[in-house]
Design a protein around this motif. Structure first.
Motif, short mmCIF file in Angstrom:
data_model
loop_
_atom_site.label_atom_id
_atom_site.label_comp_id
_atom_site.label_asym_id
_atom_site.label_seq_id
_atom_site.Cartn_x
_atom_site.Cartn_y
_atom_site.Cartn_z
N ALA A 1 0.73 -1.19 0.00
CA ALA A 1 -0.07 0.13 0.13
C ALA A 1 0.76 1.30 0.07
O ALA A 1 0.27 2.21 -0.63
N VAL A 2 1.79 1.29 0.76
CA VAL A 2 2.76 2.55 0.85
C VAL A 2 3.77 2.63 0.02
O VAL A 2 4.43 1.86 -0.65
N LEU A 3 3.75 3.89 -0.73
CA LEU A 3 4.63 4.48 -1.63
C LEU A 3 5.68 5.49 -1.12
O LEU A 3 5.33 6.04 -0.02
N GLU A 4 6.76 5.56 -1.75
CA GLU A 4 7.53 6.40 -0.97
C GLU A 4 7.52 7.90 -0.63
O GLU A 4 8.09 8.33 0.00
N GLN A 5 6.59 8.41 -1.54
CA GLN A 5 6.15 9.80 -1.14
C GLN A 5 5.23 9.82 -0.20
O GLN A 5 4.70 10.76 0.12
N ASP A 6 4.60 8.83 0.39
CA ASP A 6 3.31 8.66 1.31
C ASP A 6 4.12 9.17 2.74
O ASP A 6 4.96 8.80 3.24
N GLU A 7 3.08 9.30 3.82
CA GLU A 7 3.49 9.37 5.01
C GLU A 7 2.72 8.36 5.80
O GLU A 7 1.54 8.46 5.70
N LEU A 8 3.43 7.56 6.89
CA LEU A 8 2.68 6.49 7.35
C LEU A 8 2.75 6.84 8.72
O LEU A 8 3.65 6.96 9.24
N ILE A 9 1.36 6.74 9.25
CA ILE A 9 1.24 6.99 10.80
C ILE A 9 0.75 5.75 11.63
O ILE A 9 -0.25 5.30 11.06
N LEU A 10 1.41 5.51 12.64
CA LEU A 10 1.35 4.24 13.46
C LEU A 10 0.35 4.66 14.62
O LEU A 10 0.89 5.45 15.42
N VAL A 11 -0.78 4.35 14.80
CA VAL A 11 -1.74 4.66 15.83
C VAL A 11 -2.12 3.69 16.63
O VAL A 11 -2.66 2.86 16.19
N HIS A 12 -1.92 3.97 18.03
CA HIS A 12 -2.12 2.85 18.92
C HIS A 12 -3.36 3.63 19.76
O HIS A 12 -3.11 4.84 20.31
N VAL A 13 -4.39 2.88 20.29
CA VAL A 13 -5.33 3.40 20.66
C VAL A 13 -5.32 2.95 22.20
O VAL A 13 -5.47 1.81 22.48
N GLU A 14 -5.01 3.94 23.15
CA GLU A 14 -4.64 3.33 24.57
C GLU A 14 -5.88 3.48 25.28
O GLU A 14 -6.83 4.68 25.39
N ASN A 15 -6.17 2.63 26.29
CA ASN A 15 -7.14 2.45 27.23
C ASN A 15 -7.18 3.41 28.34
O ASN A 15 -6.03 3.55 28.72
N SER A 16 -8.09 4.32 28.44
CA SER A 16 -7.75 5.24 29.35
C SER A 16 -7.69 4.80 30.87
O SER A 16 -7.23 5.52 31.78
#
Length: 219
Positions: free
Chosen positions: A38-53
């Motif tokens: 899916a990712v191409l070299e011009q893209d921005e990859l964001i890894l998001v973790h949802v933390e249990n409060s």
């Protein structure tokens, strides 16, 4: 089908691709798919973790990702091929799925490091957001805030969901984890959302989007 890819323009537009990051095999498969397809070299990859409060994610998990030494020394200086399936990318992605549950440390930073090895030209960052209410809602709100173009999430498939598909438009969520979160995101995200299930070590992926159900993509 390779969701989120744009046409073969000489100057393709940069996209923001968000991968939902957890210390699970489903999340590892989602990142593996993102890096190799899916990712191409011009893209921005964001890894998001949802933390249990209810507690800190740094102390909550019993399994983590370890950066495999087999790729840390062999892929330095490699650049991804235009089709997103360079040798370094595949090696790192495969190692990611196989090494989960070993080692210790900050799994988000380890996932980021693997991304940087697999796709050295892609901008990668990590974010940890609080879950107030339902996990899927937190993801949707954060995706809207960031203006992401594609959401990729690991999906745990069951017999019933495989037979009946994932359509539950506007439906309520029974829980904050597992397949329900992926289903809700697929049906309610404003951008493209891809649910990813790995079919064994070399069996490829089963992909689900709002318009494609149970699409089998070879690795």
């Amino acid at each position: 089908m390779e969701e989120g890819r744009r046409g073969s323009s000489s100057t393709p537009q940069s996209r923001k691709i968000m991968v939902i990051a957890d210390p699970t095999r489903e999340s590892a498969a989602a990142l593996q798919y993102a890096l190799s397809h899916a990712v191409l070299e011009q893209d921005e990859l964001i890894l998001v973790h949802v933390e249990n409060s209810g507690g800190s994610w740094k102390n909550a998990f019993s399994s983590f990702l370890r950066l495999p030494s087999s790729i840390s020394s062999s892929s330095s200086g490699s650049s991804p091929a235009s089709n997103g399936t360079a040798t370094a990318s595949n090696a790192a992605a495969t190692a990611l799925a196989s090494e989960i549950g070993q080692g210790d440390g900050n799994f988000l930073e380890q996932m980021k490091r693997i991304c940087e090895i697999a796709q050295p030209k892609v901008r990668v960052h990590t974010e940890c957001i609080a879950m107030e209410g339902v996990k899927a809602t937190a993801i949707l709100l954060h995706g809207d805030k960031l203006g992401v173009d594609v959401i990729i999430i690991g999906q745990r498939r069951t017999i019933s969901s495989s037979l009946l598909g994932t359509r539950r438009p506007g439906g309520s969520l029974r829980g904050s984890k597992g397949v329900d979160t992926a289903e809700y995101l697929i049906e309610n995200s404003k951008c493209t959302c891809v649910g990813v299930t790995k079919k064994g070590q070399n069996g490829g992926y089963v992909l689900n989007t709002k318009t494609h159900k149970n699409f089998w993509l070879l690795a």
